[in-house]
Write a protein that holds these residues in place. Structure first.
Motif, PDB file in Angstrom:
ATOM      1  N   SER A 125      21.375 -11.352 -22.672  1.00  0.00           N
ATOM      2  CA  SER A 125      20.714 -11.747 -21.421  1.00  0.00           C
ATOM      3  C   SER A 125      20.639 -13.260 -21.319  1.00  0.00           C
ATOM      4  O   SER A 125      20.752 -13.837 -20.232  1.00  0.00           O
ATOM      5  N   SER A 126      20.431 -13.915 -22.441  1.00  0.00           N
ATOM      6  CA  SER A 126      20.316 -15.374 -22.470  1.00  0.00           C
ATOM      7  C   SER A 126      20.697 -15.880 -23.850  1.00  0.00           C
ATOM      8  O   SER A 126      20.648 -15.134 -24.842  1.00  0.00           O
ATOM      9  N   ILE A 127      21.088 -17.151 -23.903  1.00  0.00           N
ATOM     10  CA  ILE A 127      21.437 -17.806 -25.164  1.00  0.00           C
ATOM     11  C   ILE A 127      20.706 -19.143 -25.230  1.00  0.00           C
ATOM     12  O   ILE A 127      20.780 -19.944 -24.290  1.00  0.00           O
ATOM     13  N   ILE A 128      19.996 -19.375 -26.322  1.00  0.00           N
ATOM     14  CA  ILE A 128      19.347 -20.657 -26.582  1.00  0.00           C
ATOM     15  C   ILE A 128      20.126 -21.354 -27.688  1.00  0.00           C
ATOM     16  O   ILE A 128      20.322 -20.790 -28.768  1.00  0.00           O
ATOM     17  N   LEU A 129      20.599 -22.553 -27.419  1.00  0.00           N
ATOM     18  CA  LEU A 129      21.299 -23.331 -28.428  1.00  0.00           C
ATOM     19  C   LEU A 129      20.313 -24.260 -29.126  1.00  0.00           C
ATOM     20  O   LEU A 129      19.540 -24.965 -28.474  1.00  0.00           O
ATOM     21  N   ILE A 130      20.336 -24.262 -30.453  1.00  0.00           N
ATOM     22  CA  ILE A 130      19.545 -25.201 -31.240  1.00  0.00           C
ATOM     23  C   ILE A 130      20.527 -26.034 -32.047  1.00  0.00           C
ATOM     24  O   ILE A 130      21.423 -25.493 -32.698  1.00  0.00           O
ATOM     25  N   GLY A 131      20.384 -27.349 -31.989  1.00  0.00           N
ATOM     26  CA  GLY A 131      21.275 -28.211 -32.740  1.00  0.00           C
ATOM     27  C   GLY A 131      20.502 -29.247 -33.524  1.00  0.00           C
ATOM     28  O   GLY A 131      19.495 -29.782 -33.045  1.00  0.00           O
ATOM     29  N   HIS A 132      20.968 -29.528 -34.728  1.00  0.00           N
ATOM     30  CA  HIS A 132      20.352 -30.554 -35.569  1.00  0.00           C
ATOM     31  C   HIS A 132      21.322 -31.717 -35.738  1.00  0.00           C
ATOM     32  O   HIS A 132      22.499 -31.519 -36.031  1.00  0.00           O
ATOM     33  N   SER A 133      20.834 -32.947 -35.530  1.00  0.00           N
ATOM     34  CA  SER A 133      21.633 -34.145 -35.735  1.00  0.00           C
ATOM     35  C   SER A 133      22.867 -34.106 -34.843  1.00  0.00           C
ATOM     36  O   SER A 133      22.761 -33.941 -33.637  1.00  0.00           O
ATOM     37  N   VAL A 134      24.069 -34.214 -35.416  1.00  0.00           N
ATOM     38  CA  VAL A 134      25.277 -34.139 -34.588  1.00  0.00           C
ATOM     39  C   VAL A 134      25.439 -32.752 -33.987  1.00  0.00           C
ATOM     40  O   VAL A 134      26.108 -32.577 -32.970  1.00  0.00           O
ATOM     41  N   SER A 158      18.611 -22.598 -22.511  1.00  0.00           N
ATOM     42  CA  SER A 158      17.944 -23.831 -22.930  1.00  0.00           C
ATOM     43  C   SER A 158      18.571 -24.371 -24.202  1.00  0.00           C
ATOM     44  O   SER A 158      19.235 -23.641 -24.956  1.00  0.00           O
ATOM     45  N   GLY A 159      18.323 -25.656 -24.440  1.00  0.00           N
ATOM     46  CA  GLY A 159      18.746 -26.289 -25.670  1.00  0.00           C
ATOM     47  C   GLY A 159      17.562 -26.918 -26.379  1.00  0.00           C
ATOM     48  O   GLY A 159      16.723 -27.562 -25.745  1.00  0.00           O
ATOM     49  N   ILE A 160      17.473 -26.705 -27.681  1.00  0.00           N
ATOM     50  CA  ILE A 160      16.442 -27.327 -28.511  1.00  0.00           C
ATOM     51  C   ILE A 160      17.162 -28.249 -29.480  1.00  0.00           C
ATOM     52  O   ILE A 160      17.918 -27.795 -30.340  1.00  0.00           O
ATOM     53  N   LEU A 161      16.972 -29.550 -29.317  1.00  0.00           N
ATOM     54  CA  LEU A 161      17.766 -30.547 -30.020  1.00  0.00           C
ATOM     55  C   LEU A 161      16.891 -31.298 -31.015  1.00  0.00           C
ATOM     56  O   LEU A 161      15.993 -32.058 -30.636  1.00  0.00           O
ATOM     57  N   LEU A 162      17.133 -31.062 -32.290  1.00  0.00           N
ATOM     58  CA  LEU A 162      16.291 -31.560 -33.376  1.00  0.00           C
ATOM     59  C   LEU A 162      16.888 -32.805 -34.012  1.00  0.00           C
ATOM     60  O   LEU A 162      18.039 -32.791 -34.457  1.00  0.00           O
ATOM     61  N   PHE A 163      16.119 -33.898 -34.019  1.00  0.00           N
ATOM     62  CA  PHE A 163      16.570 -35.166 -34.575  1.00  0.00           C
ATOM     63  C   PHE A 163      17.972 -35.480 -34.041  1.00  0.00           C
ATOM     64  O   PHE A 163      18.900 -35.721 -34.805  1.00  0.00           O
ATOM     65  N   PRO A 164      18.114 -35.478 -32.711  1.00  0.00           N
ATOM     66  CA  PRO A 164      19.442 -35.504 -32.099  1.00  0.00           C
ATOM     67  C   PRO A 164      20.115 -36.865 -32.131  1.00  0.00           C
ATOM     68  O   PRO A 164      19.485 -37.900 -31.922  1.00  0.00           O
ATOM     69  N   THR A 165      21.404 -36.852 -32.407  1.00  0.00           N
ATOM     70  CA  THR A 165      22.240 -38.047 -32.302  1.00  0.00           C
ATOM     71  C   THR A 165      23.107 -37.870 -31.063  1.00  0.00           C
ATOM     72  O   THR A 165      24.199 -37.315 -31.133  1.00  0.00           O
TER      73      THR A 165
END
Length: 339
Positions: A125-134, A158-165
Motif C-alpha cells: 500500500s505504501s513504502i517508506i524509505l529510510i536512509g543513513h548517511s549517503v 515518505s522518507g526518513i533521512l538519518l544523518f544525511p549527506t
C-alpha cells in the motif's frame, strides 16, 4: 550499469528482513520499510537498529490496521560473492583497463530494482524509505526519479533521512580528507591497495582485539567490520564509492516540488513527506551546509518536511552504540506517517 564487465549476482547480495506476521491479512494496509545503508554498505551494521524497530512496530501493529515489513540489503561490492569477476580483473581489450568497483549510480539503480522486485507480485500500500548517511542521498534520488515518472511504479510515501549527506559532502571534515586522496594521483590510484596491505599483515586475533578492545566496538559492529576489512574487494569498493560521492553530492539538484505532497494524499495521514535528522556535529556534514539546507526547506511554504538537529550528541555512525535511541525516534515518525 557500470562497469559493464562486472556481473552482479543479485541472489548473493546479503540482506536483512523482518517481515510482519500480518503480511497475508487482506484487511490490513501493507507498508514496506526499506532501509538503505551508509558507506561501508553492510546491512549487518544495522541489525540492532532494525531489530529494535521491529519490536516497536509490533507494538504499533497491535493498535493499528497497518502491517509493517522491514527490509535492508548490502550495497553492491561489499560482499565478494555478489559480483564477478573480482575488481581489478584485466579486461581483454586494446584499452588495457581493469574491472572497477560500483559507483553511486550503480547502487541507486540496483536498489531501485530491489524495490520493484519486493513490490511484486503483491504490491504494498505504501513504502517508506529510510536512509543513513549517503543512503539518505540514494533514498532521496530514488524518490526524485519515481516522482518524475509519468507513471510512478513505486508507492513511495515518505522518507526518513538519518544523518544525511545530501549536498556538498566534500566540504565536511572527512569529505576534505577523501577529496585530498582523490586529488592526489598516487593516493587516488593506490590508497585502497595500501589499506588492504596493512589489514592483510595483521592476524585476525589482533585485528579483532583492536576493534573490540581499543575501538570499543560491540560484537555486531566488530564482527561486521572484521568481515568488511578481510573481504577481497570491500575496502576498494568503499574508497571508490566515497570518491564518487565527493564529485556527485554537490549542489542541491532536486526541485522544490519533491518536498511537497502530491495531489494524491490518500496514503498520507498527517505526517511529513520527509524527516531529516542531523547531528549537532557531524564529520561528514559541514555545519554551514546543513544550516543552508534547513533554511531552504523553511522557505518553502508548501513543503512537508521536518528537520531536527540532535541535541543528544549522537554520532554520525549511530548504528555502533546508539541503535535503540534512533530506532525510538524512527518508530515515532513512522507512526505519524501511517497514522
Amino acid at each position: 550499469m557500470s562497469p559493464a564487465t562486472t556481473m552482479i549476482k543479485e541472489d548473493a547480495i546479503p540482506y536483512l528482513e523482518f517481515p510482519s506476521s500480518n503480511r497475508s491479512n487482506p484487511s490490513r494496509k501493507q507498508c514496506l520499510i526499506f532501509f538503505i545503508t551508509g558507506n561501508p554498505g553492510l546491512a549487518s551494521y544495522y541489525t540492532p537498529f532494525l531489530t529494535h524497530l521491529r519490536h516497536l512496530l509490533n507494538s504499533l501493529e497491535s493498535n493499528s490496521n497497518t502491517a509493517y515489513h522491514i527490509y535492508s540489503r548490502n550495497l553492491l561490492g561489499f560482499s565478494d560473492l555478489d559480483h564477478s569477476p573480482p575488481f581489478g580483473t584485466p579486461i581483454p581489450s586494446p584499452s588495457q583497463t581493469v574491472t572497477q568497483p560500483f559507483t553511486l549510480e550503480d547502487q541507486i539503480q540496483s536498489l531501485t530494482s530491489t524495490l520493484l522486485s519486493l513490490n511484486s507480485p503483491t504490491p504494498f500500500s505504501s513504502i517508506i524509505l529510510i536512509g543513513h548517511s549517503v543512503g539518505a542521498y540514494m533514498a532521496t534520488e530514488i524518490f526524485h526519479r519515481n516522482h518524475l515518472s509519468p507513471s510512478p511504479s513505486l508507492p513511495l510515501t515518505s522518507g526518513i533521512l538519518l544523518f544525511p549527506t545530501l549536498t556538498h559532502i566534500a566540504r565536511s571534515p572527512s569529505g576534505q580528507k577523501l577529496s585530498f586522496i582523490a586529488a592526489t594521483p598516487l593516493l587516488n590510484s593506490y590508497a585502497h591497495v595500501a589499506a588492504k596491505a596493512i589489514v592483510n599483515i595483521l592476524p585476525t586475533y589482533l585485528l579483532s582485539s583492536i576493534l573490540s578492545r581499543i575501538m570499543k566496538m560491540p560484537p555486531h559492529a566488530a564482527s561486521t567490520t572484521l568481515s568488511f576489512l578481510q573481504s577481497r574487494d570491500g575496502i576498494w569498493q568503499a574508497i571508490h564509492m566515497g570518491k564518487d560521492e565527493m564529485s556527485t553530492i554537490t549542489e542541491e539538484k532536486w526541485s522544490q516540488d519533491l518536498w511537497q505532497l502530491s495531489h494524491d494524499t490518500t496514503q498520507q495521514n498527517g505526517g511529513e513527506k520527509f524527516y531529516f535528522y542531523f547531528a549537532k556535529k557531524d564529520h561528514w556534514v559541514a555545519d554551514e551546509v546543513r544550516d543552508a539546507f534547513i533554511a531552504r526547506r523553511k522557505e518553502d511554504g508548501r513543503g512537508r518536511t521536518r528537520a531536527t538537529i540532535c541535541e543528544e550528541g549522537l554520532p554520525h555512525a549511530f548504528c555502533i552504540h546508539h541503535s535503540e535511541t534512533v530506532a525510538e525516534k524512527v518508530g515515532m515518525w513512522i507512526e505519524e506517517i501511517t497514522g
